[in-house]
Design a protein around this motif. Structure first.
Motif, PDB file in Angstrom:
ATOM      1  N   SER A  31       1.917   6.593  -8.529  1.00 50.71           N
ATOM      2  CA  SER A  31       0.744   5.903  -9.032  1.00 50.71           C
ATOM      3  C   SER A  31       1.195   4.680  -9.817  1.00 50.71           C
ATOM      4  O   SER A  31       2.302   4.629 -10.341  1.00 50.71           O
ATOM      5  N   VAL A  34       0.842  -1.191   0.000  1.00 49.79           N
ATOM      6  CA  VAL A  34       0.000   0.000   0.000  1.00 49.79           C
ATOM      7  C   VAL A  34       0.881   1.247   0.000  1.00 49.79           C
ATOM      8  O   VAL A  34       2.084   1.195   0.292  1.00 49.79           O
ATOM      9  N   ARG A  35       0.258   2.374  -0.317  1.00 48.05           N
ATOM     10  CA  ARG A  35       0.924   3.670  -0.237  1.00 48.05           C
ATOM     11  C   ARG A  35       0.202   4.508   0.823  1.00 48.05           C
ATOM     12  O   ARG A  35      -1.031   4.592   0.838  1.00 48.05           O
ATOM     13  N   ASP A  38      -4.359   3.181  -0.373  1.00 45.26           N
ATOM     14  CA  ASP A  38      -4.134   3.036  -1.810  1.00 45.26           C
ATOM     15  C   ASP A  38      -3.369   1.739  -2.028  1.00 45.26           C
ATOM     16  O   ASP A  38      -2.165   1.652  -1.758  1.00 45.26           O
ATOM     17  N   ASP A  46      -9.376   3.437   3.205  1.00 42.90           N
ATOM     18  CA  ASP A  46      -8.852   4.635   2.561  1.00 42.90           C
ATOM     19  C   ASP A  46      -7.430   4.462   2.047  1.00 42.90           C
ATOM     20  O   ASP A  46      -6.843   5.407   1.519  1.00 42.90           O
TER      21      ASP A  46
END
Length: 680
Positions: free
Chosen positions: A382, A320-321, A335, A333
């Motif tokens: 991204s 995740v980020r 990413d 929530d």
């Protein structure tokens, strides 16, 4: 998969980007030598080449000027090898008990490593003093044992600095030479240290160690210690139990660990979090939600102004980020960069690429690659494309892909799996229960499931209340009642599978589990007599004696079962042994210090006293990790023993139970067991 196929398996780990190459460690069991082989490999495009050639090479690190890894010959302690590349690295340590971890300061040409230091006259330092003739050990601390190691206080883990240099005209550093560069022992706390790190530019050298000395009272608090040659001092952190740390700059450090909210022993169900500590202000801010986000013990990295980390979710470990400015961000929530079935065990990234190793439902070992893009508008990264599996280790023949089950439960949907053999059935069914309890089964390819299905058994397994991968409240649901909530959930998943799939033979049922899974197996067969046989492996079976014998006994039992005599008895498999009528194989390892051998011995004797058909199987030289990291031959023999037991009781049609198997608490009807039933 057959037991002898164990030697065909492999594990990929510690991925690292090096130019156009991805370097990984490939580790595999070798049945012929009864050991594990591990080497470093470089993959580029369709090419794969071996970089190292010792018996066990692992944990690569690469910088612009220096690269290193740990290397060991067969049955020898690992040492640190460093050079201007992995291919040219040479031995720079010669510690008697080996090196466990290291970090490189590329700019200053030095390494910080951790090694255990034995007291004089112990652990073979003096060849004239065998182990049986060593001096007695004086114990004054609460913690003095560790599973897989043994005594710890007389061989503490210490931090060392060593300067890096290429071998000169002398023999220092040459392969096979007896001389290595001189290391400097740093001043550290009197307890074990781990996780050596340098801040950017080498300004700080640091480790994690206990926040306070062990004075005979259990205390899980730890902190980051800043190291010096003459003295060291700790960071002033909130009460925490740390596993990893990472410097962002000379003033800010990322922390991965548990907040000890109530007191120094408040560990049950704690969700490992990500924290940011600022040395300038002395503040520590939690980035992740303490109820829904559990960080996996994988080192985070910084990319595009955000933290890239791994979290445990329901049945997976995902990358995740998380923004550095986050404040208790919740799971929904986050990413996510990887899918919801892959179990990641390591990753690395640069500006454009992320690589990871792990396992999937189809393969025991994979290397994956994801394209990244740093967006100039926000400084965040991204994903630019789909995940590409660069390398995949083939699963053995007859492997099956389990079906995911979502079953309604008292406290929410229970995640489970049903794995069935190839063919039409009807199949005998084995209910398998994981350890922990704050652990989880995953979507990953699992050798134990595959061995059972290849032998003709369907396997049902799940993550009941008490498991990890969900929420803190899910994890704490078994605190004070370790059996009833989880028992109700695993039986609900079993009943769901039996009712929804006609190829399952409900007249032939087995149950097995290890560690806490052994505990829950033992408690279940005392309350529910539908099972034809059981296997209780490395079980937590007597909370009373666990307190004085286990390496975690002082705090584990008291936090999970409480100190109440009545509560402990209600949750004790040993106390419930007279209610068991199910034939039970008790399996244990001789050197298990997590669930000591006496746990199995007491339970086995109690089953004999109750007239139960029982056997005990003890593995010499093994500890609590037998099924995961034991000697390859013992792992194969373990599988053979499991199959032999199930073939004995489940291979035919419905077995007529001997008189007496139904007598103690009455035959329970198929279905979930109530709290009152499980405590009786």
């Amino acid at each position: 998969m057959n037991p002898e196929d164990l030697g065909t398996l492999a594990e990929y780990s510690s991925p690292m980007l090096r130019g156009s190459d991805t370097v990984i460690t490939i580790r595999r069991p070798d049945l012929e030598t009864n050991s594990y082989l591990a080497q470093l490999f470089a993959l580029s495009g369709d090419r794969s080449r071996r970089l190292t050639h010792s018996w066990s090479d692992s944990d690569p690190q690469c910088g612009p000027n220096w690269s290193g890894y740990l290397s060991a010959e067969k049955k020898a302690a690992p040492q640190l090898y460093v050079g201007d590349s992995l291919e040219t690295a040479h031995q720079i340590t010669d510690n008697h008990l080996g090196v466990s971890e290291f970090a490189l300061d590329d700019s200053s040409a030095r390494a910080l490593y951790v090694a255990r230091v034995a007291e004089p006259g112990r652990y073979g330092l003096d060849v004239a003093v065998p182990a049986s003739e060593e001096a007695p050990r004086r114990i004054t601390t609460a913690s003095y044992l560790a599973n897989g190691l043994g005594y710890t206080n007389d061989r503490p883990a210490r931090a060392f600095l060593v300067d890096l240099a290429e071998p000169g005209l002398g023999t220092v550093g040459l392969r096979g030479a007896s001389e290595v560069p001189l290391s400097t022992l740093l001043t550290t706390p009197d307890t074990d240290v781990h996780d050596p790190q340098f801040s950017p530019g080498g300004h700080w050298a640091s480790v994690i160690a206990a926040a306070e000395p062990d004075r005979g009272r259990p205390d899980l608090r730890s902190t980051v210690w800043l190291l010096g040659r003459e003295e060291s001092h700790p960071l002033d952190l909130p009460p925490m139990s740390l596993s990893l740390h990472m410097w962002i700059d000379t003033e800010r450090v990322l922390l991965l660990g548990n907040a000890l909210s109530r007191d120094e022993l408040d560990f049950v169900g704690q969700m490992p979090g990500l924290f940011l500590h600022d040395m300038t202000t002395g503040s520590t801010r939690r980035l992740t939600d303490p109820e829904t986000v559990a960080l996996a013990p994988i080192r985070p990295q910084i990319h595009g102004g955000a933290v890239v980390a791994a979290v445990d979710t329901d049945g997976a470990t995902r990358i995740v980020r998380i923004g550095l400015d986050a404040a208790q961000v919740a799971l929904d929530d986050l990413d996510f960069l990887t899918d919801d079935t892959t179990v990641v065990n390591g990753f690395d990234l640069d500006e454009e690429t992320l690589v990871f190793t792990g396992s999937t439902p189809h393969s025991p070992a994979v290397l994956g690659r994801i394209g990244l893009d740093a967006r100039a508008d926000s400084g965040a990264a991204s994903v630019t494309g789909e995940t590409v599996i660069v390398k995949e280790h083939p699963a053995p023949a007859n492997s099956v892909e389990p079906q995911v089950l979502r079953v309604p439960g008292v406290s929410g949907t229970i995640t489970g799996w049903l794995a069935k053999p190839h063919g039409e059935g009807p199949f005998p069914v084995i209910l398998n229960i994981h350890g922990g309890p704050f652990a989880q089964y995953t979507h990953s390819w699992f050798d134990e499931t595959q061995v059972l299905t290849s032998a003709g058994y369907a396997v049902v397994y799940s993550n009941p209340r008490g498991s990890g991968g969900r929420t803190r409240s899910w994890g704490t649901a078994v605190q004070g009642d370790m059996a009833a909530p989880a028992m109700a959930d695993v039986l609900a998943v079993l009943d769901h599978a039996l009712e929804s799939d006609p190829t399952l033979d409900r007249s032939r049922l087995g149950i097995q589990g290890g560690s806490y899974g052994g505990y829950l197996t033992a408690m279940t067969i005392a309350a529910d007599h539908r099972f034809d046989a059981a296997i209780v492996e490395r079980g937590y079976l007597d909370p009373d004696s666990f307190v004085g014998t286990s390496d975690i006994g002082r705090f584990f039992t008291e936090e999970y079962t409480s100190r109440s005599r009545e509560a402990i008895a209600a949750q004790s498999p040993l106390a419930h042994a007279p209610q068991v009528g199910t034939p039970t194989l008790v399996m244990h390892s001789e050197l298990d210090l997590r669930c000591p051998l006496e746990q199995a011995q007491q339970y086995y004797a109690a089953l004999q006293r109750a007239g139960v058909d029982t056997e005990m199987l003890i593995f010499p030289g093994e500890n609590h990790e037998l099924s995961r990291a034991g000697q390859p031959r013992h792992r194969r023999q373990r599988f053979e023993a499991i199959l032999d037991w199930w073939d004995r009781y489940l291979s035919g049609g419905e077995r007529t139970r001997p008189e007496g198997e139904r007598h103690r608490s009455g035959e329970a009807e198929p279905g979930a067991v109530s709290a009152a039933d499980s405590a009786s």
